[in-house]
Design an enzyme around this catalytic site. Structure first.
Site, PDB file in Angstrom:
ATOM      1  N   THR A  81      23.677  81.144  25.270  1.00  0.00           N
ATOM      2  CA  THR A  81      23.275  82.527  25.554  1.00  0.00           C
ATOM      3  C   THR A  81      22.132  82.917  24.620  1.00  0.00           C
ATOM      4  OG1 THR A  81      25.484  83.103  26.305  1.00  0.00           O
ATOM      5  CG2 THR A  81      24.080  84.928  25.607  1.00  0.00           C
ATOM      6  N   ASN A 169      26.187  76.268  37.489  1.00  0.00           N
ATOM      7  CA  ASN A 169      27.515  76.243  36.882  1.00  0.00           C
ATOM      8  C   ASN A 169      28.638  76.526  37.881  1.00  0.00           C
ATOM      9  OD1 ASN A 169      25.970  78.760  36.608  1.00  0.00           O
ATOM     10  ND2 ASN A 169      27.863  79.640  35.858  1.00  0.00           N
ATOM     11  N   GLN A 197      25.022  72.909  31.912  1.00  0.00           N
ATOM     12  CA  GLN A 197      26.000  72.184  32.735  1.00  0.00           C
ATOM     13  C   GLN A 197      25.570  70.738  33.016  1.00  0.00           C
ATOM     14  OE1 GLN A 197      29.013  73.267  33.531  1.00  0.00           O
ATOM     15  NE2 GLN A 197      28.798  75.401  32.918  1.00  0.00           N
ATOM     16  N   SER A 217      24.649  73.902  25.039  1.00  0.00           N
ATOM     17  CA  SER A 217      25.835  74.532  24.455  1.00  0.00           C
ATOM     18  C   SER A 217      26.848  73.444  24.108  1.00  0.00           C
ATOM     19  CB  SER A 217      26.435  75.493  25.480  1.00  0.00           C
ATOM     20  OG  SER A 217      27.629  76.040  24.980  1.00  0.00           O
ATOM     21  N   ALA A 218      27.399  73.520  22.889  1.00  0.00           N
ATOM     22  CA  ALA A 218      28.323  72.461  22.456  1.00  0.00           C
ATOM     23  C   ALA A 218      29.664  72.505  23.177  1.00  0.00           C
ATOM     24  CB  ALA A 218      28.548  72.572  20.946  1.00  0.00           C
ATOM     25  N   HIS A 219      30.170  73.721  23.451  1.00  0.00           N
ATOM     26  CA  HIS A 219      31.559  73.774  23.943  1.00  0.00           C
ATOM     27  C   HIS A 219      31.731  73.286  25.370  1.00  0.00           C
ATOM     28  CE1 HIS A 219      31.713  77.628  26.396  1.00  0.00           C
ATOM     29  NE2 HIS A 219      30.602  77.861  25.723  1.00  0.00           N
ATOM     30  N   THR A 255      22.236  81.893   8.179  1.00  0.00           N
ATOM     31  CA  THR A 255      22.766  80.704   7.513  1.00  0.00           C
ATOM     32  C   THR A 255      23.359  79.752   8.554  1.00  0.00           C
ATOM     33  OG1 THR A 255      23.231  82.034   5.579  1.00  0.00           O
ATOM     34  CG2 THR A 255      24.373  79.905   5.713  1.00  0.00           C
ATOM     35  N   CYS A 348      32.250  84.059  33.001  1.00  0.00           N
ATOM     36  CA  CYS A 348      31.638  85.333  32.584  1.00  0.00           C
ATOM     37  C   CYS A 348      31.898  86.432  33.590  1.00  0.00           C
ATOM     38  CB  CYS A 348      30.130  85.177  32.447  1.00  0.00           C
ATOM     39  SG  CYS A 348      29.710  83.933  31.272  1.00  0.00           S
TER      40      CYS A 348
HETATM   41  N1  PLP Z   1      24.280  78.885  30.854  1.00  0.00           N
HETATM   42  C1  PLP Z   1      25.162  78.312  31.702  1.00  0.00           C
HETATM   43  C2  PLP Z   1      24.662  77.608  32.908  1.00  0.00           C
HETATM   44  C3  PLP Z   1      26.533  78.371  31.428  1.00  0.00           C
HETATM   45  O1  PLP Z   1      27.398  77.790  32.260  1.00  0.00           O
HETATM   46  C4  PLP Z   1      26.957  79.051  30.257  1.00  0.00           C
HETATM   47  C5  PLP Z   1      28.400  79.213  29.971  1.00  0.00           C
HETATM   48  O2  PLP Z   1      29.192  79.533  30.822  1.00  0.00           O
HETATM   49  C6  PLP Z   1      25.997  79.626  29.406  1.00  0.00           C
HETATM   50  C7  PLP Z   1      24.671  79.524  29.744  1.00  0.00           C
HETATM   51  C8  PLP Z   1      26.386  80.349  28.141  1.00  0.00           C
HETATM   52  O3  PLP Z   1      26.683  79.398  27.144  1.00  0.00           O
HETATM   53  P1  PLP Z   1      27.342  79.816  25.751  1.00  0.00           P
HETATM   54  O4  PLP Z   1      28.790  80.026  26.038  1.00  0.00           O
HETATM   55  O5  PLP Z   1      27.100  78.639  24.849  1.00  0.00           O
HETATM   56  O6  PLP Z   1      26.650  81.023  25.267  1.00  0.00           O
END
Ligand code: PLP
Length: 402
Positions: A81, A169, A197, A217-219, A255, A348
């Site tokens: 994000t 996604n 994705q 994004s790591a998660h 940091t 989301c």
């Molecule tokens: N972009 C896409 C395509 C995503 O699927 C997501 C998470 O659902 C994000 C951005 C946001 O990622 P983060 O959770 O690392 O902010």
């Protein structure tokens, strides 16, 4: 029989931490003064700080190798994000400032994106529009693809940035990124892709694709939450979004989260290894295709897009269907009672009642879009998970139609 074991089919929302990431981060979580051995500030000059700095640069180099870019073009952020916000606002501000320096004070940049982007791109775009920037939202076809010809037509002399996601996604469509980047460059615009994705699911190499910027994004790849990265080519002018101490070469003050970086790099290395990625892709495609076949055998259940068996145009880990006369929320809660996690689309927007936004963008009618069901798979998904879902789905349909 209700299974007590958890069946997780929502990997596109988030993925569990993999062993490699957990192990890499473990030393950072020792309590008390012992924590300082790993937990220094990477910007401090003393030995503890230098130790943290070395760990941070090690993670950057390894992650850059996985993403196909130079380490000095990879910046850590708090997640995709933030990476998306940084690029959207930063490139526009830079372009505006550059033109104003040349005396063109009335210049307003034009930006292009797609109508099926994640909110992390769309919401910054909406803010730009409120500030007077012209934003073009390219439509998607019914199968989730953005047309390169439509991009070519939309480009103008004032277009400074194009941002189109590498893979969607919700429905998993993989966009022709190399071609879209080439068209953007022909018209003198920078090209950014939200690679959240795609990264770790299909080969993704910033240099080979020719993109100027990419968000990670790591998660989503079994790394920790709260850490992401932005690839930014040296050619791409982008004003910082976060101001402060000037960390991350001034692009992202604050940091640094060295533990998160170590976990991110370990997770990326374990997934992006080329033979492993190819094998995983085949394995997941097998499970995906089986689920599509199973779901399509029910009256009133239809794939949301034209994903054919072994299709490489879609992510190997996403299955998206609509179920007639059922609402997403009902299905999610019904499955949850059986300890099965599924979704109706992006996490989301999952709390907003109403038809799935992406399906509406694909031109699907409202009633059908209300019954969206997304299953997403990952590294630890098994045939047993698929079988467990199939039995539960059969029970749900029997219950709903009895
Ligand atoms: N972009 C896409 C395509 C995503 O699927 C997501 C998470 O659902 C994000 C951005 C946001 O990622 P983060 O959770 O690392 O902010």
């Amino acid at each position: 029989m209700i299974s007590r074991q958890l069946t997780y089919l929502d990997w596109a929302a988030t993925a569990p931490l993999c062993d490699e990431a957990a192990e890499a981060m473990m030393p950072y979580f020792e309590g008390g003064l012992g924590n300082l051995e790993y937990g220094g500030n990477a910007n401090s000059l003393h030995s503890i700080g230098r130790h943290a700095f070395a760990a941070m640069e090690n993670a950057r180099t390894r992650l850059a190798r996985c993403a196909g870019c130079r380490p000095d073009e990879l910046f850590f952020t708090s997640g995709a994000t933030e990476s998306d916000n940084t690029i959207v606002f930063g490139v526009v501000e830079s372009a505006r400032a550059a033109r104003r320096m040349k005396g063109d004070s009335s210049f307003e940049p034009h930006v292009i994106t797609s109508a099926i982007e994640h909110e992390a791109v769309l919401e910054p775009m909406h803010r730009l529009e409120r500030q007077g920037v012209r934003v073009t939202y390219l439509p998607s076809d019914a199968n989730g693809f953005v047309s390169p010809d439509a991009l070519d037509e939309a480009m103008g002399d004032d277009t400074v940035l194009v941002s189109i996601m590498a893979a969607n996604n919700e429905v998993g469509s993989i966009q022709p990124i190399e071609q879209l980047a080439r068209i953007s460059h022909e018209h003198g615009a920078f090209f950014h892709t939200d690679a959240v994705q795609a990264f770790g699911k299909i080969p993704f190499d910033c240099t080979r694709l020719g993109v100027d910027a990419a968000s990670f994004s790591a998660h989503k790849i079994c790394g920790p939450k709260g850490i992401g990265a932005l690839y930014l080519s040296r050619k791409c002018a982008c004003k910082p979004f976060m101001l402060g101490g000037g960390q991350e070469a001034g692009l992202r003050s604050g940091t640094q989260n060295v533990a998160g970086m170590a976990g991110f790099a370990a997770a990326a290395e374990s997934l992006c290894d080329v033979p492993f990625l190819a094998e995983e892709r085949m394995r997941l495609e097998g499970l995906r295709d089986r689920l599509y076949r199973f779901l399509s055998s029910f009256d009133g259940v239809a794939p949301s897009v034209a994903c054919s068996p072994k299709s490489h145009d879609y992510l190997p880990n996403i299955i998206h269907v609509t179920v007639a006369d059922m609402e997403s929320e009902t299905m999610i809660l019904r499955m949850d009672r059986e300890r099965i996690c599924v979704s109706g689309g992006s996490a989301c927007s999952s709390k907003s009642l109403g038809p799935n936004r992406i399906l509406s963008q694909l031109g699907m009618d409202k009633d059908r879009a209300l019954g969206a069901l997304r299953l997403s798979l990952g590294r630890y998904s098994t045939l047993e998970d698929v079988e467990c879902f199939e039995s539960a789905f059969q029970r749900m349909i029997d219950w709903a139609r009895s």
